[in-house]
Design a protein around this motif. Structure first.
Motif, short mmCIF file in Angstrom:
data_model
loop_
_atom_site.label_atom_id
_atom_site.label_comp_id
_atom_site.label_asym_id
_atom_site.label_seq_id
_atom_site.Cartn_x
_atom_site.Cartn_y
_atom_site.Cartn_z
N GLY A 37 0.79 -1.22 0.00
CA GLY A 37 0.00 0.00 0.00
C GLY A 37 0.82 1.27 0.00
O GLY A 37 0.36 2.32 -0.46
N TYR A 38 2.06 1.21 0.52
CA TYR A 38 2.92 2.40 0.53
C TYR A 38 3.23 2.90 -0.88
O TYR A 38 3.52 4.07 -1.08
N LYS A 39 3.17 1.97 -1.85
CA LYS A 39 3.49 2.34 -3.23
C LYS A 39 2.26 2.78 -4.02
O LYS A 39 2.38 3.28 -5.13
N GLY A 40 1.07 2.57 -3.43
CA GLY A 40 -0.14 2.91 -4.16
C GLY A 40 -0.35 2.00 -5.35
O GLY A 40 0.14 0.87 -5.39
N LEU A 41 -1.07 2.50 -6.34
CA LEU A 41 -1.39 1.72 -7.54
C LEU A 41 -1.31 2.67 -8.73
O LEU A 41 -2.31 3.26 -9.16
N ASP A 42 -0.08 2.81 -9.21
CA ASP A 42 0.22 3.86 -10.19
C ASP A 42 -0.50 3.68 -11.52
O ASP A 42 -0.84 4.65 -12.19
N GLU A 43 -0.77 2.41 -11.89
CA GLU A 43 -1.31 2.17 -13.24
C GLU A 43 -2.71 2.74 -13.46
O GLU A 43 -3.12 2.96 -14.59
N TYR A 44 -3.46 2.99 -12.38
CA TYR A 44 -4.81 3.56 -12.52
C TYR A 44 -4.89 5.01 -12.03
O TYR A 44 -5.97 5.59 -11.99
N ALA A 45 -3.75 5.57 -11.64
CA ALA A 45 -3.71 6.94 -11.13
C ALA A 45 -3.90 7.93 -12.30
O ALA A 45 -3.67 7.57 -13.45
N PRO A 46 -4.31 9.18 -12.02
CA PRO A 46 -4.59 9.75 -10.71
C PRO A 46 -6.00 9.42 -10.22
O PRO A 46 -6.88 9.11 -11.01
N TYR A 47 -6.18 9.50 -8.90
CA TYR A 47 -7.47 9.17 -8.27
C TYR A 47 -8.16 10.43 -7.74
O TYR A 47 -7.50 11.37 -7.30
N ASP A 48 -9.48 10.40 -7.76
CA ASP A 48 -10.26 11.49 -7.16
C ASP A 48 -10.10 11.49 -5.65
O ASP A 48 -10.03 12.54 -5.02
N LYS A 49 -10.07 10.29 -5.07
CA LYS A 49 -10.01 10.15 -3.62
C LYS A 49 -9.09 8.97 -3.28
O LYS A 49 -9.07 7.97 -4.00
N ILE A 50 -8.38 9.09 -2.16
CA ILE A 50 -7.57 7.98 -1.63
C ILE A 50 -7.87 7.83 -0.14
O ILE A 50 -7.89 8.83 0.58
N ILE A 51 -8.10 6.60 0.30
CA ILE A 51 -8.37 6.33 1.71
C ILE A 51 -7.40 5.26 2.20
O ILE A 51 -7.18 4.24 1.54
N VAL A 52 -6.80 5.52 3.35
CA VAL A 52 -5.89 4.56 3.98
C VAL A 52 -6.58 4.05 5.25
O VAL A 52 -7.00 4.83 6.09
N THR A 53 -6.70 2.72 5.36
CA THR A 53 -7.48 2.13 6.46
C THR A 53 -6.59 1.44 7.49
O THR A 53 -7.03 0.55 8.21
N ALA A 54 -5.32 1.85 7.55
CA ALA A 54 -4.39 1.36 8.57
C ALA A 54 -3.54 2.53 9.01
O ALA A 54 -3.40 3.52 8.28
N GLY A 55 -2.95 2.42 10.21
CA GLY A 55 -2.16 3.52 10.74
C GLY A 55 -0.81 3.63 10.06
O GLY A 55 -0.02 2.69 10.06
N ALA A 56 -0.54 4.79 9.47
CA ALA A 56 0.72 5.01 8.76
C ALA A 56 1.64 5.90 9.61
O ALA A 56 1.21 6.95 10.07
N PRO A 57 2.90 5.49 9.82
CA PRO A 57 3.80 6.33 10.62
C PRO A 57 4.13 7.65 9.92
O PRO A 57 4.50 8.62 10.57
N TYR A 58 3.99 7.67 8.60
CA TYR A 58 4.20 8.90 7.82
C TYR A 58 3.31 8.81 6.57
O TYR A 58 2.74 7.76 6.30
N VAL A 59 3.22 9.91 5.84
CA VAL A 59 2.39 9.94 4.64
C VAL A 59 3.23 9.51 3.44
O VAL A 59 4.20 10.19 3.09
N PRO A 60 2.90 8.37 2.80
CA PRO A 60 3.72 7.92 1.67
C PRO A 60 3.61 8.88 0.48
O PRO A 60 2.52 9.22 0.03
#
Length: 213
Positions: free
Chosen positions: A137-160
């Protein structure tokens, strides 16, 4: 497992609890009221399904607290047809909420066991995200980007950084940031290099793990 009138009654109560805690978006509340959360959990824990709390599922993960799901979803301001990247498919409950709101959902899960199980389960109960992926999840999913919205459902120590990069201008990223306790954070992309940041209080999530694959 069936979806009975009793389940539907409990869902109405759950939606009312979530609304009483401050969620105002009627479409989000309607999704909480409609989605059979008990089907996302082991049948032996069915009694816990409509309590407003997180609950353990497979692979040391949790199904998020309904209020948290509703709160994050409300911050996203989903419009029908929005392309949404979800980091952490988990049980698929948040995925179902996004689908219910008419979003085109692209979701990443790093636990292979959960990825396989949830992929089969979601289609079985009629929710069809555009794409479910097994990956980091830290790498996202570049092949379908850009996205209107992104939601992260786990605690991230920093913003990727890849997640910020994969957001459309005008898009919204909702992410819980922190180690032991996370601060719910909203980023709105204003331009190629400028982001507006807002914080919405403390939450607790399972950690977003890196480099599993």
């Amino acid at each position: 497992m069936k979806d009975t009138f009793r389940h539907k009654g409990k869902r109405q109560q759950l939606a009312a609890i979530v609304e009483a805690k401050g969620v105002k978006d009627k479409k989000v509340l309607a999704a909480i009221n409609k989605i059979p959360r008990h089907l996302f959990m082991d049948s032996s824990f069915e009694d816990h399904a409509y309590q407003d709390k997180a609950f353990p599922i497979a692979a040391d993960q949790t199904i998020s607290q309904p209020y948290t799901v509703a709160f994050q979803t409300e911050l996203l301001e989903i419009k029908k047809g929005d392309s949404v990247l979800e980091i952490g498919t988990g049980s698929g409950y948040q995925t179902a909420v996004l689908c219910e709101l008419g979003a085109k959902v692209y979701s990443i899960e790093r636990q292979r066991e959960l990825y396989r199980k949830t992929k089969v389960f979601l289609s079985k109960i009629g929710y069809r995200p555009k794409y479910l992926s097994f990956g980091d999840g830290y790498k996202g999913l570049d092949e379908y980007a850009p996205y209107d919205k992104i939601i992260v459902t786990a605690g991230a120590p920093y913003v990727p950084n890849p997640l910020l990069a994969q957001l459309k201008i005008g898009g919204r990223l909702v992410i819980p940031v922190g180690e032991d306790v996370q601060v719910m954070t909203l980023f709105v992309r204003k331009s190629a290099k400028e982001f507006e940041k807002k914080e919405f209080g403390d939450f607790r999530f399972v950690p977003l793990l890196e480099d599993k694959n």
